[in-house]
Design an enzyme around this catalytic site. Structure first.
Site, PDB file in Angstrom:
ATOM      1  CD  GLU A 202      -0.280  -9.952  -2.253  1.00  0.00           C
ATOM      2  OE1 GLU A 202       0.218 -10.654  -1.159  1.00  0.00           O
ATOM      3  OE2 GLU A 202       0.317  -8.824  -2.634  1.00  0.00           O
ATOM      4  CD  GLU A 362      -1.314  -4.987  -1.486  1.00  0.00           C
ATOM      5  OE1 GLU A 362      -0.138  -5.156  -0.945  1.00  0.00           O
ATOM      6  OE2 GLU A 362      -2.162  -5.580  -1.211  1.00  0.00           O
TER       7      GLU A 362
HETATM    8  C1  GLA Z   1       0.936  -7.948   0.301  1.00  0.00           C
HETATM    9  C2  GLA Z   1      -0.471  -7.873   0.908  1.00  0.00           C
HETATM   10  C3  GLA Z   1      -0.631  -6.945   1.740  1.00  0.00           C
HETATM   11  C4  GLA Z   1       0.714  -6.338   2.761  1.00  0.00           C
HETATM   12  C5  GLA Z   1       1.883  -6.329   1.646  1.00  0.00           C
HETATM   13  C6  GLA Z   1       3.175  -5.719   2.590  1.00  0.00           C
HETATM   14  O1  GLA Z   1       1.032  -7.229  -0.982  1.00  0.00           O
HETATM   15  O2  GLA Z   1      -1.450  -7.849   0.082  1.00  0.00           O
HETATM   16  O3  GLA Z   1      -1.654  -7.229   2.705  1.00  0.00           O
HETATM   17  O4  GLA Z   1       0.925  -7.532   3.435  1.00  0.00           O
HETATM   18  O5  GLA Z   1       2.210  -7.338   0.983  1.00  0.00           O
HETATM   19  O6  GLA Z   1       3.998  -5.631   1.678  1.00  0.00           O
END
Ligand code: GLA
Ligand code: GLA
Length: 767
Positions: A202, A362
């Site tokens: 991210e 994710e």
């Molecule tokens: C983000 C991060 C993860 C985690 C999630 C929690 O997407 O990439 O490491 O922190 O949020 O929702």
């Protein structure tokens, strides 16, 4: 779509081809699908490559999640793998936050644990998507080089201890990060169990804006590259305003805090947003290239953040720099909006992927832990949400995270294995999902392409940034949410729109909609005019085309984009904005709409919006086009009070072989639905001329039920229909063709082709 087997990448330093040249390539480039003739295969992209699974033929839908074995004693690893096998997990993302474990001190490297877990996973048939591990740096690095920490706009150094606590423009940080990348590439570049590189995590989540001296220097260099001369920069930023003219690039500033009531130059701020995006992208590319020099033959990705409340980077550019695109999608409680929002985010992802498969890197099995209220998913949603992503074109379903942490900031975030362990509803659903994904893969879904709509809603990251300026008639503009509202309106009207970046090629669509695309360059305005002239239908929203790419207001009447070309296309000319808001005490909170042209009353479109309500923004316009038709006016006492009574609110104007609509005020989803149904669900000009296209012409009768999200994925071998109820009610389907592949919360009726799909259910058929 043409694939690029054997093509040379643009990755600098990587001299080998990353196409199929070895006898056993580690990835696929020629998976089925990609048949749609009118998606543009861009030449400025690195080639598409999809990581192979460790299955016999390398194929299948990737299923798994972020795996953090370093949070657990090694004794647990065996149990992890047993449960992964039970659930059908075939992929994990590893070592995302493990830099400290890999390099515990500056001169010590510790790969043993990583070797062991990659090996164990691989032997169990679970592929590793290996992180570059640079998302969090070890504390010793911050201790030794505090200068790598970013600064906030007040000049305060951000403290270490969280994630992404580094300045993207810090040369010191970059050196450490690239050393780590090279070490990982040397160690795992030829490991057969490592099938993809998961770069960073991210990018920009915590360091999107950095006001450090490194950033200042880099921004000056960026401005010099972009503008060449200081005069050009003065001109672009309009520095004669408030006496800010610069003599040299050494005087260029970043928009640091200038006092409580001071306003930032919006042109400068916009360039700073662009710069931040570019610096993070450059950082990603540097990491990627460092690995690619050593390991050129594994695909690269990084997880984008396109979901309810964010779309913070210009991912239209990022998508050109990854071998396959990935997203992190998190839902926000929104009741029945939840599925629509998911589909909307995914529609944009599918455009970034240009129809190729993409990754859900994710999402959550249930609740998150970072909001004031964290609701768990409703009955059925854990499986349904994942299948909805597949319905929208995803070929990989992954979660944050595999096993719920026992400690740390995210221990109350849901996971695939919850705190209560294996004997739980949640883990059983994860297993059911794994099984269902295998069924879909076996049926041939992988690689099939999401069928396109004939309507594109255009999204522009730059307009999204611009609408956040504090210098606009209203601070309540939200381009991304307006995109979502329009998307929902199309669903309500029984048709699905695509969401396409403004900077991509959308000329093959029949209709394009521009909601709050505040910024339009002359070139983009010309593209719209050419599109309409050639028979396209253009729909311009209420705050679209007001500024150019330098945040200069287009003059001569609103929306003046392209030196007035836009309002000429629309056949109107705006003089002022009328802004409302429920919180302005003593002032009206809404204005009602009435019928349009009575002269044209034979056309039912002129009464479609009668009684609709606008609550934020109205354009006070004159009708200038000889053939422009007024479809709705402002009406009633409040309209009269503001001198708008009888003024055109929504218009249509013929333009060349096409037409241009102006929706001159904000409308809620139900009123937008009325507009889409009443005005757009009729033949578009592009449908009209040729008899062979008549069949595909959208007529109100051909619209689908608004109660269902119906998507179609196609490969040369098969067509798959996905049906998902959008609301609380079950849906009954009759006379549906195809062999049922997945019946999740669905019953088959006695009569062939009939089904009842319950709330949060999914029906998938193969034709
Ligand atoms: C983000 C991060 C993860 C985690 C999630 C929690 O997407 O990439 O490491 O922190 O949020 O929702
Ligand atoms: C103040 C300033 C002006 C202008 C106006 C805007 O009065 O003196 O320069 O900024 O506010 O309302």
């Amino acid at each position: 779509m043409q694939t690029k087997n054997g093509g040379t990448t643009k990755i600098s330093g990587a001299s080998k081809t990353t196409g199929v040249s070895e006898s056993t390539p580690l990835y696929e480039t020629n998976i089925p699908g990609g048949t749609s003739p009118d998606r543009t295969d861009r030449t400025d992209r690195i080639p598409f490559a999809w990581p192979k699974l460790l299955t016999e033929n390398g194929r299948g839908i990737a299923f798994g999640g972020d795996y953090n074995p370093d949070q657990w004693p090694e004794e647990i690893w065996g149990d992890d793998i047993r449960l992964m096998e039970k659930a059908g997990v075939n992929t994990v993302a590893l070592a995302i936050f493990s830099w400290d474990r890999i390099q515990p001190t500056e001169d010590r490297w510790n790969f043993g644990w990583l070797d062991r877990i990659i090996e164990k996973l691989g032997k169990a048939g679970i592929a590793t998507d290996l992180a570059s591990a640079t998302a969090t740096a070890p504390l010793w690095l911050y201790e030794k080089h505090p200068e790598v920490l970013p600064r906030d706009k007040y000049g305060h150094q951000v403290n270490a201890g969280s994630r992404q606590s580094w300045s993207p423009t810090s040369p010191v940080f970059k050196e450490y990060a690239l050393t780590l990348c090279r070490k990982l590439a040397e160690r795992y570049g030829s490991n057969p169990y490592v099938t993809a590189w998961h770069m960073g995590n991210e990018y920009g989540w915590n360091n999107r804006e950095d006001y450090s001296d490194n950033a200042l220097e880099a921004f000056r260099a960026w401005c010099r590259r972009k503008y060449g001369t200081i005069d050009a920069l003065n001109q672009a930023w309009g520095t004669t305003f408030w006496g800010q003219e610069m003599n040299d690039f050494d005087e260029v500033l970043i928009p640091r805090f200038m006092g409580a009531d001071s306003m930032v130059n919006p042109g400068q701020k916009l360039d700073f947003e662009r710069f931040g995006n570019d610096m993070l992208l450059d950082f990603y590319k540097a990491e990627r290239d460092a690995i690619a020099e050593i390991c050129p033959d594994k695909p690269f990705t990084t997880n984008f953040m396109v979901s309810t409340d964010q779309c913070c980077m210009d991912y239209a550019d990022w998508a050109n720099e990854v071998n396959f695109v990935s997203n992190d999608h998190y839902f926000h409680e929104g009741g029945e909006m939840h599925l629509d929002e998911l589909a909307c985010s995914d529609a944009l992802m599918d455009s970034f992927a240009l129809g190729k498969p993409w990754y859900v890197m994710e999402h959550s099995t249930s609740a998150v832990q970072w909001k004031p209220l964290n609701m768990r998913k409703r009955k059925g949603e854990t499986v349904r949400d994942s299948l909805a992503h597949v319905a929208m074109g995803a070929d990989a379903i992954n979660f944050f995270q595999w096993r719920a942490s026992a400690f740390g900031a995210e221990s109350f975030h849901s996971a695939m294995v919850p705190h209560a362990g294996e004997d739980t509803k949640l883990f059983r659903q994860v297993c059911e999902l794994g099984e269902t994904l295998r069924t879909l893969a076996d049926a041939g879904v992988q690689g099939s392409e999401l069928e396109r709509s004939d309507t594109a809603i255009l999204f522009s990251a730059e307009s999204e940034w611009a609408t956040r300026s504090e210098t606009l008639p209203s601070m309540k503009l939200n381009h991304w949410h307006d995109v979502r509202d329009w998307y929902r309106a199309f669903l309500n009207a029984g048709s699905r729109a695509d969401i396409v970046p403004l900077k991509y090629d959308w000329s093959a669509y029949k209709t394009v909609v521009l909601p709050t695309v505040l910024m339009l360059s002359a070139a983009d305005t010309q593209r719209l005019a050419d599109f309409a002239a050639a028979g396209g239908r253009v729909v311009i929203g209420y705050a679209t085309g007001l500024i150019d790419e330098n945040f200069h207001t287009w003059l001569g009447g609103y929306p003046g984009a392209g030196n007035g070309l836009l309002h000429d296309m629309l056949g109107i000319r705006g003089e002022e904005f009328n802004i409302l808001g429920a919180e302005a005490e003593g002032e009206p909170s809404e204005i009602r709409l009435g019928d349009g042209d009575s002269a044209a009353s034979a056309d039912s479109a002129v009464s479609v919006l009668n009684g609709a309500t606008t609550r934020l923004w109205q354009n006070d316009v004159n009708v200038t086009g000889e053939h422009a038709q007024v479809l709705a006016t402002y009406a009633g006492e409040t309209a009269d009070e503001w001198d708008l009574d009888g003024t055109a609110a929504v218009t249509r104007n013929p333009y060349g072989a096409g037409e241009a609509y102006f929706v001159g005020c904000d409308l809620d989803v139900s009123d937008l639905t009325r507009f889409v149904r009443g005005c757009l669900a009729v033949q578009s000009p592009k449908d009209a001329p040729s008899p062979e296209s008549a069949e595909s012409a959208k007529s109100p009768e051909s619209a689908e039920s608004p109660d269902v999200l119906h998507t179609v994925r196609k490969s040369p071998e098969a067509t798959f229909d996905f049906y998902l109820p959008r609301g609380k009610k079950e849906i009954a389907l009759h006379g549906i063709e195809g062999e049922p592949i997945v019946l999740f919360r669905t019953e088959q009726g006695e009569e062939s082709g009939s089904y009842v799909v319950h709330r949060n259910g999914v029906l998938v058929l193969r034709r």
